[in-house]
Design a protein around this motif. Structure first.
Motif, PDB file in Angstrom:
ATOM      1  N   THR A 150      -4.933   0.515   0.399  1.00 60.85           N
ATOM      2  CA  THR A 150      -6.206  -0.004  -0.103  1.00 60.85           C
ATOM      3  C   THR A 150      -6.162  -1.530  -0.197  1.00 60.85           C
ATOM      4  O   THR A 150      -7.127  -2.212   0.144  1.00 60.85           O
ATOM      5  CB  THR A 150      -6.516   0.592  -1.492  1.00 60.85           C
ATOM      6  N   LYS A 151      -5.036  -2.043  -0.624  1.00 63.84           N
ATOM      7  CA  LYS A 151      -4.861  -3.489  -0.801  1.00 63.84           C
ATOM      8  C   LYS A 151      -4.701  -4.233   0.533  1.00 63.84           C
ATOM      9  O   LYS A 151      -4.916  -5.442   0.606  1.00 63.84           O
ATOM     10  CB  LYS A 151      -3.629  -3.727  -1.688  1.00 63.84           C
ATOM     11  N   ARG A 169       1.983   8.163  -2.124  1.00 68.64           N
ATOM     12  CA  ARG A 169       2.180   7.159  -3.183  1.00 68.64           C
ATOM     13  C   ARG A 169       1.808   5.753  -2.724  1.00 68.64           C
ATOM     14  O   ARG A 169       1.674   4.846  -3.548  1.00 68.64           O
ATOM     15  CB  ARG A 169       3.632   7.159  -3.650  1.00 68.64           C
ATOM     16  N   ASN A 170       1.673   5.557  -1.419  1.00 67.19           N
ATOM     17  CA  ASN A 170       1.341   4.225  -0.890  1.00 67.19           C
ATOM     18  C   ASN A 170      -0.157   4.007  -0.713  1.00 67.19           C
ATOM     19  O   ASN A 170      -0.566   3.054  -0.061  1.00 67.19           O
ATOM     20  CB  ASN A 170       2.061   3.991   0.442  1.00 67.19           C
ATOM     21  N   ARG A 171      -0.980   4.869  -1.303  1.00 63.71           N
ATOM     22  CA  ARG A 171      -2.435   4.680  -1.202  1.00 63.71           C
ATOM     23  C   ARG A 171      -2.867   3.306  -1.700  1.00 63.71           C
ATOM     24  O   ARG A 171      -3.744   2.675  -1.124  1.00 63.71           O
ATOM     25  CB  ARG A 171      -3.177   5.782  -1.974  1.00 63.71           C
ATOM     26  N   PHE A 172      -2.243   2.854  -2.786  1.00 63.65           N
ATOM     27  CA  PHE A 172      -2.595   1.547  -3.339  1.00 63.65           C
ATOM     28  C   PHE A 172      -2.306   0.445  -2.311  1.00 63.65           C
ATOM     29  O   PHE A 172      -3.115  -0.457  -2.106  1.00 63.65           O
ATOM     30  CB  PHE A 172      -1.821   1.285  -4.642  1.00 63.65           C
ATOM     31  N   TRP A 173      -1.146   0.525  -1.651  1.00 62.55           N
ATOM     32  CA  TRP A 173      -0.789  -0.478  -0.636  1.00 62.55           C
ATOM     33  C   TRP A 173      -1.823  -0.472   0.490  1.00 62.55           C
ATOM     34  O   TRP A 173      -2.266  -1.526   0.942  1.00 62.55           O
ATOM     35  CB  TRP A 173       0.613  -0.208  -0.075  1.00 62.55           C
TER      36      TRP A 173
END
Length: 189
Positions: free
Chosen positions: A168-169, A162-166
């Motif tokens: 990537t950012k 679920r932390n893929r966005f973090w």
């Protein structure tokens, strides 16, 4: 140490708050040099009783650059979550770790762990508990300033898919933090 681990595994201190009932998950050995402090077991770990036996664990082992054999070698890694049992489901994921566990069990465990060289703090619950006023306002700031906490602590985000966005950012994490983490682990094991 074995008596303490047996006491923890029999713990029912927060039984009335646990939808799936108590099943404390913890591993430790007096020789362990590295302590991993995460949040709390998920449903898969609750079912298996094996810490980090899920997608998050697979990602964590990649970050550490260690085999499953090394990761589960209790003489190398102690695995002590903030909450020892699955806390239940919340609106956006699992509930926070139960607050009773760390104050009840962490100090007695650390009293038995005489060779610890590094404590890896995964997620904001572990970071706020151990870094106290030295934790930054956000997890991102704390992880970005990881050098401030070395050599004792190394803060990480949660390795959940679920932390893929973090991730990537915050591409600096893989470039700046992971090489330091891997080098320290390599020297210790």
């Amino acid at each position: 140490m074995q008596d303490l681990l047996n006491q923890i595994k029999q713990c029912t201190i927060c039984k009335s708050h646990l939808a799936l009932g108590p099943r404390p998950v913890v591993t430790a050995h007096p020789e362990a040099k590295i302590v991993i402090i995460g949040q709390a077991p998920g449903t898969k770990v609750h079912a298996s009783g094996v810490p980090w036996d899920d997608a998050s664990g697979k990602q964590l082992r990649k970050w550490l650059n260690v085999s499953e054999e090394d990761f589960y070698d209790e003489t190398k890694f102690a695995i002590i979550p903030m909450g020892f049992c699955y806390p239940g489901k919340g609106k956006t994921g699992d509930l926070p770790p139960r607050p009773e566990c760390a104050p009840q069990w962490h100090k007695p465990l650390f009293d038995e762990l005489k060779n610890v060289e590094l404590v890896i703090l995964i997620g904001m619950y572990a970071q706020k508990y151990y870094l106290e006023k030295n934790a930054k306002k956000t997890l991102t700031e704390t992880v970005d300033n990881f050098q401030e906490y070395l050599p004792q602590y190394l803060p990480l985000p949660h390795p959940s898919p679920r932390n893929r966005f973090w991730l990537t950012k915050n591409p600096w994490f893989e470039v700046e933090v992971l090489p330091v983490l891997r080098e320290r682990i390599k020297k210790m094991i």
